[in-house]
Design a protein around this motif. Structure first.
Motif, mmCIF file in Angstrom:
data_model
loop_
_atom_site.group_PDB
_atom_site.id
_atom_site.type_symbol
_atom_site.label_atom_id
_atom_site.label_comp_id
_atom_site.label_asym_id
_atom_site.label_seq_id
_atom_site.Cartn_x
_atom_site.Cartn_y
_atom_site.Cartn_z
ATOM 1 N N GLN A 52 19.119 38.645 84.205
ATOM 2 C CA GLN A 52 19.304 38.701 85.649
ATOM 3 C C GLN A 52 19.610 40.129 86.097
ATOM 4 O O GLN A 52 20.252 40.886 85.372
ATOM 5 C CB GLN A 52 20.437 37.754 86.077
ATOM 6 N N TYR A 53 19.126 40.443 87.278
ATOM 7 C CA TYR A 53 19.267 41.790 87.826
ATOM 8 C C TYR A 53 20.084 41.766 89.112
ATOM 9 O O TYR A 53 20.039 40.796 89.870
ATOM 10 C CB TYR A 53 17.888 42.389 88.112
ATOM 11 N N ASP A 54 20.786 42.861 89.355
ATOM 12 C CA ASP A 54 21.578 42.981 90.582
ATOM 13 C C ASP A 54 20.697 43.204 91.803
ATOM 14 O O ASP A 54 21.029 42.762 92.908
ATOM 15 C CB ASP A 54 22.576 44.138 90.466
ATOM 16 N N ILE B 261 16.401 43.366 93.045
ATOM 17 C CA ILE B 261 14.972 43.212 92.755
ATOM 18 C C ILE B 261 14.196 43.794 93.925
ATOM 19 O O ILE B 261 14.438 43.443 95.081
ATOM 20 C CB ILE B 261 14.578 41.736 92.545
ATOM 21 N N SER C 116 17.048 36.384 88.806
ATOM 22 C CA SER C 116 18.056 36.680 89.817
ATOM 23 C C SER C 116 19.242 35.742 89.698
ATOM 24 O O SER C 116 19.213 34.744 88.980
ATOM 25 C CB SER C 116 17.443 36.536 91.217
ATOM 26 N N THR D 196 22.158 38.463 93.633
ATOM 27 C CA THR D 196 21.080 39.448 93.589
ATOM 28 C C THR D 196 20.607 39.817 94.993
ATOM 29 O O THR D 196 20.444 38.943 95.848
ATOM 30 C CB THR D 196 19.883 38.903 92.782
ATOM 31 N N TRP E 236 17.542 41.202 97.142
ATOM 32 C CA TRP E 236 16.101 41.390 97.154
ATOM 33 C C TRP E 236 15.771 42.394 98.249
ATOM 34 O O TRP E 236 16.124 42.192 99.407
ATOM 35 C CB TRP E 236 15.393 40.070 97.441
ATOM 36 N N ASP F 191 19.677 37.748 100.057
ATOM 37 C CA ASP F 191 20.629 37.471 98.984
ATOM 38 C C ASP F 191 20.996 35.989 99.081
ATOM 39 O O ASP F 191 20.590 35.294 100.017
ATOM 40 C CB ASP F 191 21.855 38.375 99.073
#
Length: 204
Positions: A128-130, A132, A151, A155, A157, A197
């Motif tokens: 998972q990424y903080d 994207i 995500s 996260t 976006w 988010d």
């Protein structure tokens, strides 16, 4: 084609120098493969670099990881990696020649916080990424589908869009659970950035 960040008190000299070096690499490679439209080369700082740096200001200060889907020539991923060296950036790009350019640019600029992944987003390992991002890649609905497993609810976006931004966001609000808002682009009156988010999945 002057660097508008040069001499800015808000941009460290080293960051400005690295961005200028990246622009040089980008324009040189653009003679060999189509990375950006030739018609935008003379406006590369505004049309591409500034257009990408505005995303950084929308990301949480505490973000530690950033995924750039369909990174192409590294826009915005390379710009993020240069401006925020403390953030781990993954550049996801399936096309071999663009991946070769990205890796060469990472090596030339000695960026230790970048991973280049030659694959579609659907093939990325589960993590998972903080943040994207995706610039000129696919519809908002398609981006949310391909990136959801990468995500969390926290996260962010950051998805630059053209004239279709409001329409795409309205459809996403009907189809997806999450919080969505539009931020006007600072580089084009016809463009906006969809910021989301709390995205947890499709409705129904």
């Amino acid at each position: 084609m002057q660097n508008p960040l040069e001499g800015s008190s808000n941009v460290p000299r080293e960051t400005g120098d690295q961005l200028a070096a990246f622009v040089g690499l980008l324009l040189a490679e653009n003679q060999r493969q189509n990375l950006i439209a030739r018609s935008t080369e003379s406006e590369v700082w505004q049309r591409h670099i500034e257009d990408c740096t505005q995303l950084i200001g929308l990301a949480p200060e505490a973000a530690q990881s950033w995924l750039d889907i369909g990174s192409g020539p590294g826009l915005p991923g390379m710009v993020v990696a240069i401006a925020r060296p403390q953030v781990r950036v993954t550049l996801c790009e399936p096309r071999r020649r663009r991946v070769e350019f990205l890796q060469a640019a990472v090596d030339a600029l000695n960026l230790k916080n970048v991973q280049v992944a030659q694959c579609l987003a659907e093939r990325l390992p589960d993590r998972q990424y903080d943040v994207i991002s995706a610039r000129a890649v696919a519809s908002l609905d398609a981006l949310l589908q391909m990136g959801l497993r990468l995500s969390t609810r926290e996260t962010y976006w950051l998805l630059p869009k053209g004239r279709s931004a409001a329409e795409e966001m309205a459809l996403a609000e009907q189809s997806w659970h999450g919080r969505f808002r539009l931020v006007a682009s600072v580089t084009s009156s016809d463009a906006a950035i969809v910021v989301a988010d709390g995205v947890t999945g499709r409705r129904g």
